[in-house]
Write an enzyme that holds these catalytic residues in place. Sequence first.
Site, short mmCIF file in Angstrom:
data_model
loop_
_atom_site.label_atom_id
_atom_site.label_comp_id
_atom_site.label_asym_id
_atom_site.label_seq_id
_atom_site.Cartn_x
_atom_site.Cartn_y
_atom_site.Cartn_z
N ARG A 291 5.02 -7.22 0.41
CA ARG A 291 4.40 -5.95 0.80
C ARG A 291 5.38 -4.81 0.54
O ARG A 291 6.53 -5.04 0.20
CB ARG A 291 4.01 -5.98 2.27
CG ARG A 291 5.16 -6.52 3.19
CD ARG A 291 5.29 -5.84 4.50
NE ARG A 291 5.45 -4.43 4.42
CZ ARG A 291 6.62 -3.79 4.21
NH1 ARG A 291 7.72 -4.49 4.03
NH2 ARG A 291 6.66 -2.48 4.18
N GLY A 292 4.82 -3.61 0.63
CA GLY A 292 5.63 -2.44 0.28
C GLY A 292 5.31 -2.07 -1.15
O GLY A 292 5.39 -2.94 -2.03
N ALA A 293 4.91 -0.83 -1.39
CA ALA A 293 4.40 -0.47 -2.71
C ALA A 293 5.28 -0.98 -3.87
O ALA A 293 4.79 -1.70 -4.75
CB ALA A 293 4.21 1.05 -2.78
N ARG B 133 -5.28 -5.06 -2.99
CA ARG B 133 -5.07 -3.93 -2.07
C ARG B 133 -5.24 -2.64 -2.87
O ARG B 133 -4.65 -2.48 -3.93
CB ARG B 133 -3.66 -3.97 -1.45
CG ARG B 133 -3.39 -5.20 -0.61
CD ARG B 133 -2.07 -5.10 0.14
NE ARG B 133 -2.19 -4.18 1.28
CZ ARG B 133 -1.14 -3.75 1.98
NH1 ARG B 133 0.09 -4.11 1.62
NH2 ARG B 133 -1.31 -2.95 3.03
N GLN C 165 5.41 -3.80 11.12
CA GLN C 165 6.44 -3.84 10.08
C GLN C 165 7.76 -3.21 10.57
O GLN C 165 8.83 -3.63 10.18
CB GLN C 165 5.97 -3.09 8.81
CG GLN C 165 4.86 -3.79 8.02
CD GLN C 165 3.48 -3.33 8.41
OE1 GLN C 165 3.21 -3.06 9.58
NE2 GLN C 165 2.58 -3.25 7.45
N ASP D 71 2.85 5.18 -0.27
CA ASP D 71 2.08 4.20 -1.03
C ASP D 71 1.32 4.85 -2.17
O ASP D 71 0.98 4.18 -3.16
CB ASP D 71 1.12 3.46 -0.10
CG ASP D 71 1.88 2.54 0.83
OD1 ASP D 71 2.33 3.01 1.90
OD2 ASP D 71 2.08 1.37 0.46
N ASN E 49 0.44 6.79 3.39
CA ASN E 49 1.46 5.88 3.87
C ASN E 49 0.88 5.14 5.06
O ASN E 49 -0.25 5.38 5.49
CB ASN E 49 2.74 6.63 4.25
CG ASN E 49 3.94 5.70 4.39
OD1 ASN E 49 4.25 4.93 3.49
ND2 ASN E 49 4.58 5.75 5.55
C1 LIG Z 1 8.60 1.38 0.01
S1 LIG Z 1 6.90 1.49 0.15
C2 LIG Z 1 6.68 0.97 1.77
C3 LIG Z 1 5.35 1.37 2.31
O1 LIG Z 1 4.43 0.28 2.18
C4 LIG Z 1 4.03 -0.07 3.49
O2 LIG Z 1 2.72 -0.54 3.55
P1 LIG Z 1 2.46 -2.14 3.69
O3 LIG Z 1 3.43 -2.67 4.70
O4 LIG Z 1 1.02 -2.20 4.15
O5 LIG Z 1 2.67 -2.69 2.31
C5 LIG Z 1 4.18 1.19 4.29
O6 LIG Z 1 3.14 2.10 4.03
C6 LIG Z 1 5.50 1.67 3.77
O7 LIG Z 1 5.79 3.00 4.00
#
Ligand SMILES: CSC[C@H]1O[C@H](OP(=O)(O)O)[C@H](O)[C@@H]1O
Length: 374
Positions: free
Chosen positions: A59-61, A102, A209, A250, A260
């Site tokens: 996860r994480g963009a 996603r 997270q 994101d 985000n």
């Molecule tokens: C470095 S991008 C991280 C960004 O992604 C996270 O979303 P997710 O945990 O659902 O993938 C979150 O929005 C973070 O800021």
Amino acid sequence: MKGRCAMDRPVQSIDNVRLTDAEDAVVILDQSLLPGRTEYRVLSDAESLREAIFSLRVRGAPAIGICAGYGMYLLARRIKTESVPEFLAKLRACKDYLDAARPTAVNLSWATARMVRRAGENAGRPVPEIVRLLGEECRRIQAEDAEMCRAISEHGLTLLRDGDGVLTHCNAGPLATSRYGTALGPLLLGTERGMRFRVFADETRPLLQGARLTTYELSRAGVDVTLICDNMASIVMKNGWVNACFVGCDRVAANGDTANKIGTSGVAILARHYGIPFYVLGPTSTIDRSCKTGAEIEIELRDPEEIRSKFYREPMAPEGVRCYNPAFDVTDHSLITGIVTERGVCRPPYTESLAALFSGGDDHKEGSYEHPVL
Ligand SMILES: CSC[C@H]1O[C@H](OP(=O)(O)O)[C@H](O)[C@@H]1O
């Protein structure tokens, strides 16, 4: 799959996503099990790749984009045809399948589109040569992200002073990227250089997270981090403990509106109320100029069970109670003090300052980056 400790390497470069040596699978650190369990998953087909992205195992963009790039290469190697048009058609089908995991984080579709584009640019070559080039491209995506995160960390660090208090939301550290991270990058880089920060990490319901991942990364790096519930952000700001808010992104629209993790826009509104600068940090690969404003960004809706019961021994709400579970929200550009990219800190008006990042005409210039004063 029990693997080498995710923290064998310096925390700035957690081993969160990689291609196997045999290039027959993508190996990811399963972030849905952290911090209690450090387990790796071997993703060897399209279904497991899509499930891992959907379930936030990766996860994480940026990390999602890196995983998708490797995934596209893996699937390309499985396409058995000598017909280039058939190969390209099947590769596009792989893109569509992975993109559906996603919708909000642009890096997913950006990475799969980059792989399809790389193949299309070489349609005059035989299929095996195209596949070889895709193997280079997916590795370049990860290598460039590492460069970008390091540059973002340098630029972000110019916004902080030794001893500053920083509030974060969700997780935008090494786990969410290739190394250092975006929002957490300046904190890790500054700590490497002997600076001290006091970080307040929002737990970030419903998937936590912040609680599970940000505190894990920062505490391992020796950063002073205090975990707070999301509804405590206001009091820590009111107490004067926060000098800046740093969050990831994101998808950034052309006017600076930023999608985000859910709850980010609330943090921005609080920061504005208390006169605290609010910064978004992310690579230019997360800027989507086809979105003129945040209104055009699709917000992922997720399973209500994530709210009702996912992390709790006992249900937190009556079975079946209706829930609304948007995974992201959009922070209006007017609430954002600056957008920190690998090419510098963009200031309002973002329609102009973000466009200036791409003045070379390409949507994302691979390779080294100039650092214009923006
Ligand atoms: C470095 S991008 C991280 C960004 O992604 C996270 O979303 P997710 O945990 O659902 O993938 C979150 O929005 C973070 O800021």
